[in-house]
Enzyme design. Sequence first.
Site, PDB file in Angstrom:
ATOM      1  N   LYS A  18       3.009   4.300  -1.289  1.00  0.00           N
ATOM      2  CA  LYS A  18       2.972   5.160  -2.265  1.00  0.00           C
ATOM      3  C   LYS A  18       3.947   6.157  -2.473  1.00  0.00           C
ATOM      4  O   LYS A  18       4.054   7.273  -2.139  1.00  0.00           O
ATOM      5  CB  LYS A  18       1.509   6.244  -2.473  1.00  0.00           C
TER       6      LYS A  18
ATOM      7  N   ASP B 273      17.158   9.523  -7.790  1.00  0.00           N
ATOM      8  CA  ASP B 273      18.678   9.781  -7.560  1.00  0.00           C
ATOM      9  C   ASP B 273      19.112   9.429  -6.166  1.00  0.00           C
ATOM     10  O   ASP B 273      20.121  10.066  -5.841  1.00  0.00           O
ATOM     11  CB  ASP B 273      19.105  11.132  -8.209  1.00  0.00           C
TER      12      ASP B 273
ATOM     13  N   HIS C 194       0.717  -1.171  -0.171  1.00  0.00           N
ATOM     14  CA  HIS C 194       0.031  -0.138  -0.168  1.00  0.00           C
ATOM     15  C   HIS C 194       0.794   1.285   0.045  1.00  0.00           C
ATOM     16  O   HIS C 194       0.291   2.551   0.058  1.00  0.00           O
ATOM     17  CB  HIS C 194      -1.011  -0.046   1.356  1.00  0.00           C
TER      18      HIS C 194
END
Lengths: 225, 225
Positions: A159, A164, A157
């Site tokens: 996100k 870099d 779940h």
Amino acid sequence: MERVRWQVVAVAAVGLALALEALPAALRWLRVGRRRRPRHEVLFFPSQVTCTEALLQAAGPGPSAPPAGCQCSLPHGESSLSRLLRALLAARASLELCLFAFSSPQLGRAVQLLHQRGVRVRVITDCDYMALKGSQIGLLRKAGIQVRHDQDLGYMHHKFAIVDKKVLITGSLNWTTQAIQNNRENVLIMEDEDYVQLFLEEFEHIWEEFNPAKYTFFPQKRRSH
Amino acid sequence: MERVRWQVVAVAAVGLALALEALPAALRWLRVGRRRRPRHEVLFFPSQVTCTEALLQAAGPGPSAPPAGCQCSLPHGESSLSRLLRALLAARASLELCLFAFSSPQLGRAVQLLHQRGVRVRVITDCDYMALKGSQIGLLRKAGIQVRHDQDLGYMHHKFAIVDKKVLITGSLNWTTQAIQNNRENVLIMEDEDYVQLFLEEFEHIWEEFNPAKYTFFPQKRRSH
């Protein structure tokens, strides 16, 4: 008078010497005290719907001249989505994505552009959502981008994205057009070593755990011991 | 000799004066340079399932003596959930909650305890999820806590809390037992003025927008103009 003038010279010399002595320390304090505050930005959603064509075309692998002004009827200013795209398109070496749901065509195109530019892209996602209609995951795989997914009952779940190994992008936003245009959401963009390190460790840990060698979708391949 | 000794005294005096002159500036740099790094902690989930009884009982409004050791069979150490509870229970004056889904009984109990202790609790949530079985929202309302919700098609998908207008708690985690125990999730706990300010503005903005005076659930109450 002669003696007084000599003393003035001595005092000035000593003052100068002390000032020079103190200079490196002062500069050190200056550097510490004014250390650049790491970038920290918050994007709130729903995002205004804007045209992101110029942004994506300019980031493409072709000649980098900006395209002729887009003629579509959408507004062409900045929006939370365009800022998120910009933060991603800044990648030069690596991009780690750890996303529950990913169906936004603009964000999908940005990730493909980075892959084409030679950025090392790795994606972790949730097995329940990756095969839904409109998911970008199949397209990313087709383009040659490495994707790994869970096979648990629980959801993957997260996100978040790491650009870099320097900038962490994380929040409540699933990368779907529904969420971008209709939901109340937040995304933090943080240039912060400590946070990046912690999320990178989480990414590497999950990446190893979701190694395809361990997938057991095909029961006949399950090891019996 | 007399003249040399006099010069030594002069130089020492000048040196001392210069050092004293520089002292306040040095102390200022010291303060800026060593300014306490704001608290920043990341909790990853799934959380180990641990007993949080002692933590919640100690935070209760009753006599503050810690309860006799809990006899349940769960482990009694720290976990991501216990750390999240601790961060919430630190509230002394105010707690803003902006949560898509809220069904965790432990987190619900913590919020009720804070309300009983006189902390000003305000809750914003999503109308689609607040009435689901197991939701804590009804219980919070029954306890006298102010709750406001959206009435949009889009989701109120934030998952953040602000403790005493000083600490921001935000991430991917919905406050459900399913998410806490089974999902890959993250929660940031940040003592950071700038972030708190931005999220507080978002909260107040939504709080006003979801003012019950504007609810239109009852069509007959809709204004005709």
